[in-house]
Design a protein around this motif. Structure first.
Motif, PDB file in Angstrom:
ATOM      1  N   ALA A  41      -3.329  10.912  -4.006  1.00 38.62           N
ATOM      2  CA  ALA A  41      -4.118  11.673  -4.972  1.00 38.62           C
ATOM      3  C   ALA A  41      -3.242  12.112  -6.144  1.00 38.62           C
ATOM      4  N   GLY A  42      -3.818  12.084  -7.337  1.00 38.90           N
ATOM      5  CA  GLY A  42      -3.189  12.701  -8.488  1.00 38.90           C
ATOM      6  C   GLY A  42      -2.103  11.909  -9.187  1.00 38.90           C
ATOM      7  N   ILE A  43      -1.863  10.668  -8.796  1.00 41.67           N
ATOM      8  CA  ILE A  43      -0.826   9.868  -9.448  1.00 41.67           C
ATOM      9  C   ILE A  43      -1.498   8.773 -10.261  1.00 41.67           C
ATOM     10  N   GLU A  90      -5.670  18.439 -13.382  1.00 47.71           N
ATOM     11  CA  GLU A  90      -4.473  19.258 -13.539  1.00 47.71           C
ATOM     12  C   GLU A  90      -3.333  18.742 -12.656  1.00 47.71           C
ATOM     13  N   LEU A  91      -3.667  18.406 -11.413  1.00 46.44           N
ATOM     14  CA  LEU A  91      -2.638  17.890 -10.497  1.00 46.44           C
ATOM     15  C   LEU A  91      -2.073  16.564 -10.995  1.00 46.44           C
ATOM     16  N   ALA A  92      -2.941  15.714 -11.551  1.00 47.07           N
ATOM     17  CA  ALA A  92      -2.479  14.440 -12.091  1.00 47.07           C
ATOM     18  C   ALA A  92      -1.487  14.657 -13.221  1.00 47.07           C
ATOM     19  N   ALA A  93      -1.769  15.651 -14.075  1.00 46.91           N
ATOM     20  CA  ALA A  93      -0.869  15.954 -15.182  1.00 46.91           C
ATOM     21  C   ALA A  93       0.472  16.488 -14.677  1.00 46.91           C
ATOM     22  N   VAL A 145       0.858  -1.187   0.000  1.00 41.47           N
ATOM     23  CA  VAL A 145       0.000   0.000   0.000  1.00 41.47           C
ATOM     24  C   VAL A 145       0.892   1.233   0.000  1.00 41.47           C
ATOM     25  N   LEU A 146       0.795   2.012  -1.059  1.00 39.75           N
ATOM     26  CA  LEU A 146       1.581   3.242  -1.173  1.00 39.75           C
ATOM     27  C   LEU A 146       0.784   4.382  -0.549  1.00 39.75           C
ATOM     28  N   ALA A 147       1.254   4.845   0.608  1.00 44.11           N
ATOM     29  CA  ALA A 147       0.515   5.853   1.375  1.00 44.11           C
ATOM     30  C   ALA A 147       1.411   7.036   1.704  1.00 44.11           C
ATOM     31  N   VAL A 148       2.201   7.450   0.723  1.00 43.10           N
ATOM     32  CA  VAL A 148       3.081   8.601   0.902  1.00 43.10           C
ATOM     33  C   VAL A 148       2.500   9.805   0.167  1.00 43.10           C
ATOM     34  N   LYS A 149       3.054  10.961   0.425  1.00 45.58           N
ATOM     35  CA  LYS A 149       2.579  12.183  -0.232  1.00 45.58           C
ATOM     36  C   LYS A 149       2.839  12.106  -1.735  1.00 45.58           C
ATOM     37  N   PRO A 150       1.927  12.649  -2.545  1.00 43.95           N
ATOM     38  CA  PRO A 150       2.107  12.574  -4.003  1.00 43.95           C
ATOM     39  C   PRO A 150       3.436  13.154  -4.475  1.00 43.95           C
ATOM     40  N   GLN A 151       3.918  14.190  -3.795  1.00 48.02           N
ATOM     41  CA  GLN A 151       5.139  14.866  -4.225  1.00 48.02           C
ATOM     42  C   GLN A 151       6.380  13.976  -4.120  1.00 48.02           C
TER      43      GLN A 151
END
Length: 277
Positions: free
Chosen positions: A98-100, A270-273, A68-74
């Motif tokens: 979110a966003g990945i 937009e964030l996903a991009a 389970v990947l539960a790190v910040k998107p950045q």
């Protein structure tokens, strides 16, 4: 759940909530591991749940059936690139970031393997912290039926889990349920303020607004009747509720909600991009 070996990469609030839900469902603590860079967070989670904690991500995922990947998107790209050579290839990878996109995750996790990893991308919301959440899930073609069941049980440990047919629907889920709790908090806030202006003290107004929201949500969730019909049933002709509803409608309430959710959906895309690769 059939006690798979589950490794959490990142042990923040959402991961902690999922771990608590899994343990409550009967998954043995010995089958759950987690990694986190924070010493205090690792100590707290070990004390609360008795699971094994690691500072090193690759050590945490060793022998895992589900990662389970539960790190910040950045930081997701760097984390995935570090994990890629340590994956065996049979694991189910579940991302709650979110966003990945699944394509970005697959690219970062693939390393030199000829096949893409099995990935489930999901969007939970913050009521999952109370095991009252709702999550939208999307699976890549590599995910088997058994792995889909595992992912559903994993997110089902903290609330309702619903499958999506297309990955782009994640943006709509983000706009509706991901960001949705804040919309209700805003309404509760506004109702509380209005209540004080009508003569109630702030504490009484807040409790009335909170429990009205709670009761209405339970009625909507537990009833077989759609929300529109429930609204009509409590709206007597020429009564107080009708007066308020007419005011909402005159102000373009439905149109404003639609505009707000469209803005959230667009921002999610937009964030996903921006975060993808």
């Amino acid at each position: 759940m059939n006690s798979p070996r589950i490794a959490f990469v990142g042990a923040g609030n959402m991961a902690t909530s999922l771990i608590g839900g899994l343990l409550a469902q009967g998954v043995p603590a010995s089958h759950i591991r987690a990694s986190d860079p924070g010493v205090e967070q690792r100590s707290r989670l070990n004390a609360e749940h008795g699971i094994e904690l690691f500072a090193d991500n690759p050590a945490a995922i060793a022998e895992a059936d589900v990662v389970v990947l539960a790190v910040k998107p950045q930081v997701m790209k760097a984390v995935c690139l570090d994990l890629a050579r340590h994956l065996k290839g049979h694991e189910l990878v579940v991302s709650i970031a979110a966003g990945i996109s699944c394509a970005s995750l697959a690219n970062w996790l693939r390393a030199e393997r000829p096949t893409a990893p099995a990935i489930v991308r999901c969007m939970p919301n913050t009521p999952a912290l109370l095991r009252q959440g709702v999550s939208g899930l999307f699976a890549t073609p590599e995910v088997s039926a058994a792995q889909r069941q595992l992912a559903e049980q994993l997110l089902g440990a903290v609330g309702l889990a619903l499958w999506l047919d297309e990955e782009q629907q994640i943006d709509a889920v983000t706009a509706l349920s991901g960001s949705g709790p804040a919309y209700f908090f805003l309404l509760i806030e506004a109702m509380t303020q209005a209540g004080t202006q009508l003569g109630l003290d702030a504490q009484t107004a807040a409790r009335l607004a909170q429990h009205t929201a709670l009761g209405a949500a339970r009625m909507a969730a537990e009833s077989q009747v759609e929300a529109g019909e429930l609204r009509r049933r409590v709206t007597s002709p020429n009564g107080t509720t009708e007066a308020a509803i007419r005011c909402f409608q005159a102000g373009g309430f439905s149109e404003l909600v639609q505009q707000a959710m469209q803005a959230a959906q667009q921002r999610s895309a937009e964030l996903a991009a921006q975060l993808g690769d």
